[in-house]
Design an enzyme around this catalytic site. Structure first.
Site, mmCIF file in Angstrom:
data_model
loop_
_atom_site.group_PDB
_atom_site.id
_atom_site.type_symbol
_atom_site.label_atom_id
_atom_site.label_comp_id
_atom_site.label_asym_id
_atom_site.label_seq_id
_atom_site.Cartn_x
_atom_site.Cartn_y
_atom_site.Cartn_z
ATOM 1 N N LYS A 264 99.160 23.228 42.839
ATOM 2 C CA LYS A 264 98.621 23.589 44.228
ATOM 3 C C LYS A 264 98.610 22.099 44.870
ATOM 4 O O LYS A 264 98.444 21.450 44.069
ATOM 5 C CB LYS A 264 96.656 24.211 43.850
ATOM 6 C CG LYS A 264 95.668 23.814 45.022
ATOM 7 C CD LYS A 264 94.517 23.752 44.626
ATOM 8 C CE LYS A 264 93.376 23.717 45.976
ATOM 9 N NZ LYS A 264 92.159 24.013 45.568
ATOM 10 N N ASP A 269 90.586 18.608 50.954
ATOM 11 C CA ASP A 269 90.065 20.534 50.981
ATOM 12 C C ASP A 269 88.945 19.496 51.158
ATOM 13 O O ASP A 269 87.608 19.213 50.327
ATOM 14 C CB ASP A 269 90.324 20.553 49.672
ATOM 15 C CG ASP A 269 89.202 21.510 49.631
ATOM 16 O OD1 ASP A 269 88.643 22.338 50.777
ATOM 17 O OD2 ASP A 269 88.855 22.309 48.489
ATOM 18 N N LYS A 276 82.569 21.342 52.584
ATOM 19 C CA LYS A 276 81.391 21.083 51.411
ATOM 20 C C LYS A 276 80.368 19.883 52.010
ATOM 21 O O LYS A 276 80.540 19.243 52.733
ATOM 22 C CB LYS A 276 82.138 20.268 50.231
ATOM 23 C CG LYS A 276 83.399 21.059 49.700
ATOM 24 C CD LYS A 276 84.420 20.415 49.185
ATOM 25 C CE LYS A 276 85.758 21.308 48.541
ATOM 26 N NZ LYS A 276 84.922 21.629 47.315
ATOM 27 N N ASP A 288 93.039 16.957 45.121
ATOM 28 C CA ASP A 288 93.102 18.369 45.312
ATOM 29 C C ASP A 288 94.848 19.293 45.396
ATOM 30 O O ASP A 288 95.166 20.104 45.657
ATOM 31 C CB ASP A 288 92.478 19.188 46.429
ATOM 32 C CG ASP A 288 91.757 20.507 45.882
ATOM 33 O OD1 ASP A 288 92.051 21.045 45.276
ATOM 34 O OD2 ASP A 288 91.373 20.982 46.888
ATOM 35 N N ASP A 347 86.750 27.346 51.291
ATOM 36 C CA ASP A 347 86.356 26.945 50.461
ATOM 37 C C ASP A 347 87.541 27.204 49.656
ATOM 38 O O ASP A 347 87.814 26.314 48.045
ATOM 39 C CB ASP A 347 84.574 26.030 50.099
ATOM 40 C CG ASP A 347 85.223 24.772 49.771
ATOM 41 O OD1 ASP A 347 86.163 24.328 49.363
ATOM 42 O OD2 ASP A 347 84.604 24.617 48.755
ATOM 43 N N GLU A 349 90.229 28.109 49.087
ATOM 44 C CA GLU A 349 91.426 27.884 50.455
ATOM 45 C C GLU A 349 92.726 27.740 49.207
ATOM 46 O O GLU A 349 93.821 28.203 49.780
ATOM 47 C CB GLU A 349 91.810 26.142 51.057
ATOM 48 C CG GLU A 349 91.588 24.990 50.256
ATOM 49 C CD GLU A 349 91.492 24.590 48.675
ATOM 50 O OE1 GLU A 349 89.856 25.360 49.404
ATOM 51 O OE2 GLU A 349 91.141 24.058 48.284
ATOM 52 N N ARG A 351 93.488 29.316 46.574
ATOM 53 C CA ARG A 351 94.372 30.327 45.628
ATOM 54 C C ARG A 351 95.069 31.252 47.118
ATOM 55 O O ARG A 351 95.370 31.701 46.372
ATOM 56 C CB ARG A 351 92.964 31.368 45.436
ATOM 57 C CG ARG A 351 91.850 31.599 46.488
ATOM 58 C CD ARG A 351 90.959 32.107 45.994
ATOM 59 N NE ARG A 351 89.688 31.003 44.893
ATOM 60 C CZ ARG A 351 87.990 31.366 44.803
ATOM 61 N NH1 ARG A 351 88.221 33.005 44.517
ATOM 62 N NH2 ARG A 351 88.291 30.343 43.931
#
Ligand code: BES
Ligand code: MN
Ligand code: ZN
Length: 495
Positions: A264, A269, A276, A288, A347, A349, A351
């Site tokens: 990933k 993020d 967030k 991230d 959020d 994201e 996946r």
């Protein structure tokens, strides 16, 4: 830093610091250590008594040796119970010894530790890894970073592994692995205004150039042509263009196996429109891309070790931001395998990016796929900061990762892929939603990913916790840990 393994007995070594690893069984002193003690006029026993040293794991002490001796400092590090010594015990002991020697301004360190598993090569590798990783400090973003290095006139630059025959190959392996771990640490520690998707792509390019790998960087248009709607939905709001990274290591002969490692790569993020909030740790979301960092770190190591396995290193790098062009909660995206996704939470994201990366990996016709992702806060709630989650329906592959992780000294715990929980991802309008209910959030994330792998053995590693540490511990220093690199390399070498 140079490592030398030599059969020099510890009694004959001369240099700045001699540090000895002692298990609980090594006390009271006998044989060689009793001899060392008497040559040093009882200093070793005095040090042991002074700090009430019992050989406990994680304890250490160091003392000045009187003038006229062939060493300047004498140190001891505890190894715990002799029968419980693992490669990681030695990594941590070497880390403690290297930290002590550095603190005491020693330029040379003689390290005397027992063999693990009666294997000199494994022992040398573990010691070199532990010391190198402990001595790596990242001062790139301190204005006096370079100055403070110069301020100390002495740098620890020679570590002698005593009582080991020449270990050229295993020391080279250790060096390659540490190169990879340090690359991953530095990618994670660098802020999101420095490590962008473009920088991740350039890093892949640099590894390819330096070590003769193949590299392919797909831009937005090329990803569009491949139908990567899930990945591109995430990347849409950022001013930074997405970069889909595909780096390939091919061995000289026919590969024994073909593997894919997918990381990933969210360089930041924000959460997107489901932004967030306060207390969510948004200011840490540069981490991230920890999965992509481990992927590139493993590439750097594997490129140097040159195993007979073909390995594909993949990351759909992007930034999850907000703008007038952002994907909206409720939007429906189509991934490159044709499946449709109702984005009920922007959020979730990671996946979405992984969905297209997994489809791409499987199309390569590899024998196995492993993905690493800072995927869910829920995994941190389940396993804490130090342990990553393993998700797989393939017991053999999950077992291979667990075995590699144990050898590498990285902690993982297997969690179930409870199929029933997929009900939580059912969508009225699309094939699935990207987010389920809060309970079992790491499991539904894994079940979501499963929709994008058809038949290739696949394991998902949720590394949200261990890619970063606030505290010095073992051979880690505060900041990015490079978590995953050592397990990946070990897994590839065992494949
Ligand atoms: N990148 C985060 C997960 C994360 C959290 C990594 C903390 C490292 C530390 C991920 O994209 C995310 O936001 N996950 C959400 C999922 C939720 C919306 C279903 C989460 O864990 O809250
Ligand atoms: Mn997120
Ligand atoms: Zn994320």
């Amino acid at each position: 830093m140079e490592f030398h393994a030599s059969n020099t007995p510890l009694l004959d070594w001369s240099g700045d610091a001699l540090i000895i690893g002692l298990s609980e069984a090594a006390l009271p002193l006998s044989t060689t250590l009793a001899e060392l003690n008497s040559r040093l006029s009882g200093l070793l026993q005095e040090l042991i008594d002074e700090v009430e040293f019992t050989g406990k794991d994680g304890t250490s002490a160091i003392s000045r040796v009187g003038t006229g001796a062939t060493i300047r400092k004498l140190g001891i590090v505890g190894l715990g119970a002799a029968e419980a010594i693992t490669p990681d015990t030695l990594r941590r002991a070497a880390a403690a010894a290297a930290r002590l020697a550095k603190k005491e301004k020693c330029a040379s360190l003689g390290l005397s530790l027992p063999l693990v598993h009666n294997d000199p090569a494994l022992t040398a590798q573990a010691l070199a890894e532990g010391a190198s990783l402990a001595l790596h400090h990242d001062n790139r973003f301190k204005s006096d970073g370079k100055a403070s290095k110069k301020a100390s006139k002495v740098t620890l630059d020679h570590i002698h592994l005593l009582g080991l025959p020449d270990q050229k190959a295993s020391l080279q392996t250790a060096q390659a692995i540490c190169d990879g771990v340090i690359l991953a640490r530095e990618l994670v520690s660098a802020p999101a205004n420095v490590v962008t998707p473009e920088v991740l792509a350039q890093t892949a390019q640099d590894i390819a150039t330096a070590h003769g790998l193949e590299v392919e960087i797909l831009d937005r248009e090329q990803c569009e042509a491949l139908g990567m709607g899930a990945y591109l939905g995430v990347a849409r709001a950022s001013d930074l263009p997405p970069k889909f990274i595909h780096l390939t290591y091919k061995p000289a002969g026919t590969p024994t196996r073909k593997l894919a490692i997918v990381g990933k790569g969210l360089t930041f993020d924000s959460g997107g429109l489901n932004i967030k909030g306060a207390g969510s740790g948004i200011e840490m979301m540069k981490i991230d891309m920890g999965g992509a960092a481990a992927t590139l770190g493993a590439a750097k190591a594997i490129a140097q070790i040159q195993p007979s396995v073909e390995v594909h290193f993949i990351s759909a790098a992007a930034e999850n931001m907000i703008s007038g062009n952002a994907m909206r909660p409720g939007d429906i995206l189509t991934a490159s395998n044709g499946k449709t996704i109702e984005v009920n939470n922007t959020d979730a994201e990671g996946r979405l990016t992984l969905a297209d990366a997994l489809v791409f990996a499987e199309k390569l016709g590899v024998d196995a796929i492993v993905d690493l992702a800072t995927l869910t806060g829920a995994c941190i709630i389940a396993l804490g900061d130090d342990i990553a989650g393993i998700f797989s329906e393939n017991d053999q592959l999950a077992g291979a990762i667990a075995t590699a992780a144990t050898a590498a000294g990285e902690k993982f715990w297997r969690l179930p892929m409870e199929e029933k929980y997929f009900d939580g991802l059912k969508s009225i309008v699309a094939d699935m939603k990207n987010t389920g209910p809060r309970p079992g959030g790491s499991i539904t994330a894994a079940l979501f990913l499963k929709q994008f792998v058809t038949s290739t053995p696949w394991v998902h590693l949720d590394v949200a916790g261990p890619v970063w540490t606030e505290k010095e511990s073992g051979y880690n220093n505060p900041g990015g840990t490079g978590f995953g690199v050592r397990t990946l390399v070990q897994w590839v070498l065992a494949a």
